[in-house]
Design a protein around this motif. Structure first.
Motif, short mmCIF file in Angstrom:
data_model
loop_
_atom_site.label_atom_id
_atom_site.label_comp_id
_atom_site.label_asym_id
_atom_site.label_seq_id
_atom_site.Cartn_x
_atom_site.Cartn_y
_atom_site.Cartn_z
N ALA A 72 -10.84 6.43 1.12
CA ALA A 72 -10.29 5.59 2.19
C ALA A 72 -10.31 4.12 1.77
CB ALA A 72 -11.08 5.79 3.47
N ARG A 73 -11.38 3.70 1.12
CA ARG A 73 -11.47 2.30 0.69
C ARG A 73 -10.46 2.00 -0.42
NH1 ARG A 73 -17.65 0.44 0.21
NH2 ARG A 73 -16.60 -1.56 -0.12
N ALA A 74 -10.25 2.96 -1.32
CA ALA A 74 -9.26 2.76 -2.38
C ALA A 74 -7.86 2.64 -1.79
CB ALA A 74 -9.32 3.90 -3.40
N LEU A 75 -7.54 3.51 -0.81
CA LEU A 75 -6.22 3.42 -0.17
C LEU A 75 -6.06 2.11 0.58
CD1 LEU A 75 -3.82 5.59 0.17
CD2 LEU A 75 -5.84 6.28 -1.09
N GLY A 76 -7.12 1.65 1.21
CA GLY A 76 -7.07 0.35 1.89
C GLY A 76 -6.83 -0.78 0.91
N MET A 77 -7.45 -0.69 -0.27
CA MET A 77 -7.25 -1.74 -1.27
C MET A 77 -5.83 -1.69 -1.81
SD MET A 77 -8.15 -4.35 -2.84
CE MET A 77 -9.79 -4.43 -2.12
N MET A 78 -5.27 -0.48 -1.98
CA MET A 78 -3.87 -0.38 -2.41
C MET A 78 -2.95 -1.06 -1.41
SD MET A 78 -3.62 3.50 -3.93
CE MET A 78 -4.60 4.02 -5.34
N GLU A 79 -3.23 -0.88 -0.13
CA GLU A 79 -2.43 -1.55 0.91
C GLU A 79 -2.51 -3.06 0.78
OE1 GLU A 79 -3.02 -0.66 5.05
OE2 GLU A 79 -2.88 1.50 4.66
N ARG A 80 -3.71 -3.57 0.55
CA ARG A 80 -3.90 -5.02 0.43
C ARG A 80 -3.18 -5.56 -0.81
NH1 ARG A 80 -10.06 -6.64 0.94
NH2 ARG A 80 -9.10 -8.72 0.85
N LEU A 81 -3.28 -4.83 -1.93
CA LEU A 81 -2.60 -5.26 -3.15
C LEU A 81 -1.07 -5.25 -2.96
CD1 LEU A 81 -4.81 -3.35 -5.72
CD2 LEU A 81 -4.61 -5.84 -5.55
N HIS A 82 -0.58 -4.22 -2.27
CA HIS A 82 0.86 -4.12 -2.03
C HIS A 82 1.34 -5.27 -1.15
CE1 HIS A 82 4.76 -2.36 -1.78
NE2 HIS A 82 4.66 -2.03 -0.50
N ARG A 83 0.60 -5.57 -0.09
CA ARG A 83 0.96 -6.68 0.79
C ARG A 83 0.95 -8.01 0.04
NH1 ARG A 83 -2.54 -4.32 4.66
NH2 ARG A 83 -4.02 -6.01 4.26
N ALA A 84 0.04 -8.13 -0.94
CA ALA A 84 -0.06 -9.36 -1.71
C ALA A 84 1.00 -9.46 -2.79
CB ALA A 84 -1.45 -9.47 -2.34
N GLY A 85 1.78 -8.39 -2.98
CA GLY A 85 2.81 -8.41 -4.00
C GLY A 85 2.29 -8.20 -5.40
N ALA A 86 1.09 -7.63 -5.54
CA ALA A 86 0.50 -7.39 -6.86
C ALA A 86 0.99 -6.06 -7.42
CB ALA A 86 -1.03 -7.38 -6.77
N PHE A 87 1.25 -6.04 -8.71
CA PHE A 87 1.58 -4.79 -9.40
C PHE A 87 0.26 -4.06 -9.66
CE2 PHE A 87 2.31 -2.19 -13.17
CZ PHE A 87 3.52 -1.58 -12.87
N PHE A 88 0.19 -2.78 -9.28
CA PHE A 88 -1.07 -2.04 -9.47
C PHE A 88 -0.77 -0.58 -9.76
CE2 PHE A 88 -0.12 -1.50 -5.00
CZ PHE A 88 -0.48 -0.20 -4.73
N GLY A 89 -1.80 0.11 -10.21
CA GLY A 89 -1.65 1.52 -10.52
C GLY A 89 -2.86 2.32 -10.10
N THR A 90 -2.85 3.58 -10.50
CA THR A 90 -3.98 4.46 -10.25
C THR A 90 -4.30 5.25 -11.50
OG1 THR A 90 -4.87 6.16 -8.77
CG2 THR A 90 -2.57 6.39 -9.39
#
Length: 201
Positions: A72-90
Motif C-alpha cells: 500500500a505504501r509503495a502504491l501511494g508513493m507511485m501516485e505521488r511520483l506520478h503527480r510530481a511528473g517523475a519518471f519511475f519504474g518497478t
C-alpha cells in the motif's frame, strides 16, 4: 549505473552524488519508504535518477516478503511520483510462485495505470540453500520472454528481464562483458548472483 541495496536511501547522500553526473542514468532500486517530498523534488530536478520501487506483485505477494503495509505504501508513493511528473519504474523478483501474477496482463495494466513506465523483471536465482524451489521452471522463463516481447510491442513502457534478456546479447554480461557489481563492502564482483571477488575498491 544501478544503485541497489539493501535500501540505498539509508544513505540519502547518494542522491546528491548521482546528481553530479547528469550524463549517466541511475536507476535507484528502493522500497520507497524513505522517499519524502524533498527527495521527490530532487528527482523532478534530476531526471537522470530514476526511482525503481520494489514490489513482488499485488498486496499478498509483496507484504508476504517485505512486511505488512509495504504494498500500500509503495502504491501511494507511485501516485505521488506520478503527480510530481517523475519518471519511475518497478522492480519485480520473479519466482516460480509469483510468475503468473507479475507477468500477467492485468498486473502490467495496473502498474501502467499508476504511471509506471519501467519494469525490471529480476529472475530469482537461488543463493541461499533451501530456496531452490523458488527458481522459475524453464517453461516459465520461456513464457516470461514471450510475454515481455509482446508487452514491448504493445505498451508504452520499458520492459527489462535480468538475467533473462542476456540471451539476446549473446550470454552473460558479467566479468568484463559490460557488467560488474560492487558490493556494499567495496568488493568488485562479476554480478550480484556470483558473489566472488579478489579485488576490493
Amino acid at each position: 549505473i544501478m544503485i541497489a541495496g539493501g535500501e540505498p536511501l539509508t544513505r540519502p547522500e547518494v542522491l546528491d552524488i548521482a546528481a553530479e553526473h547528469p550524463g549517466v542514468i541511475f536507476p535507484l532500486f528502493t522500497n520507497g519508504l524513505l522517499l519524502d517530498q524533498a527527495a521527490i523534488n530532487h528527482l523532478r530536478r534530476h531526471r537522470h535518477i530514476v526511482p525503481v520501487l520494489s514490489i513482488e506483485g499485488y498486496q499478498s505477494e509483496t507484504d508476504l516478503r517485505r512486511g505488512n503495509g509495504v504494498y500500500a505504501r509503495a502504491l501511494g508513493m507511485m501516485e505521488r511520483l506520478h503527480r510530481a511528473g517523475a519518471f519511475f519504474g518497478t522492480s519485480l523478483t520473479v519466482t516460480r510462485e509469483n510468475h503468473d501474477v507479475v507477468t500477467g496482463r492485468a498486473f502490467v495494466e495496473r502498474m501502467l495505470g499508476t504511471g509506471c513506465r519501467l519494469f525490471f523483471y529480476v529472475d530469482y536465482v537461488p543463493v541461499q540453500p533451501g530456496t531452490e524451489y523458488l527458481a522459475m521452471t524453464q517453461e516459465q522463463r520461456d513464457e516470461e520472454a514471450r510475454q515481455l516481447a509482446a508487452y514491448r510491442e504493445e505498451f508504452p513502457g520499458l520492459f527489462v528481464a535480468f538475467p533473462g534478456d542476456e540471451a539476446i546479447y549473446g550470454g552473460c554480461l558479467a566479468a568484463g562483458r559490460g557488467f560488474v557489481h560492487i558490493s556494499p563492502s567495496g568488493r568488485l564482483e562479476p554480478c550480484p548472483f556470483a558473489p566472488y571477488s579478489d579485488v576490493s575498491l
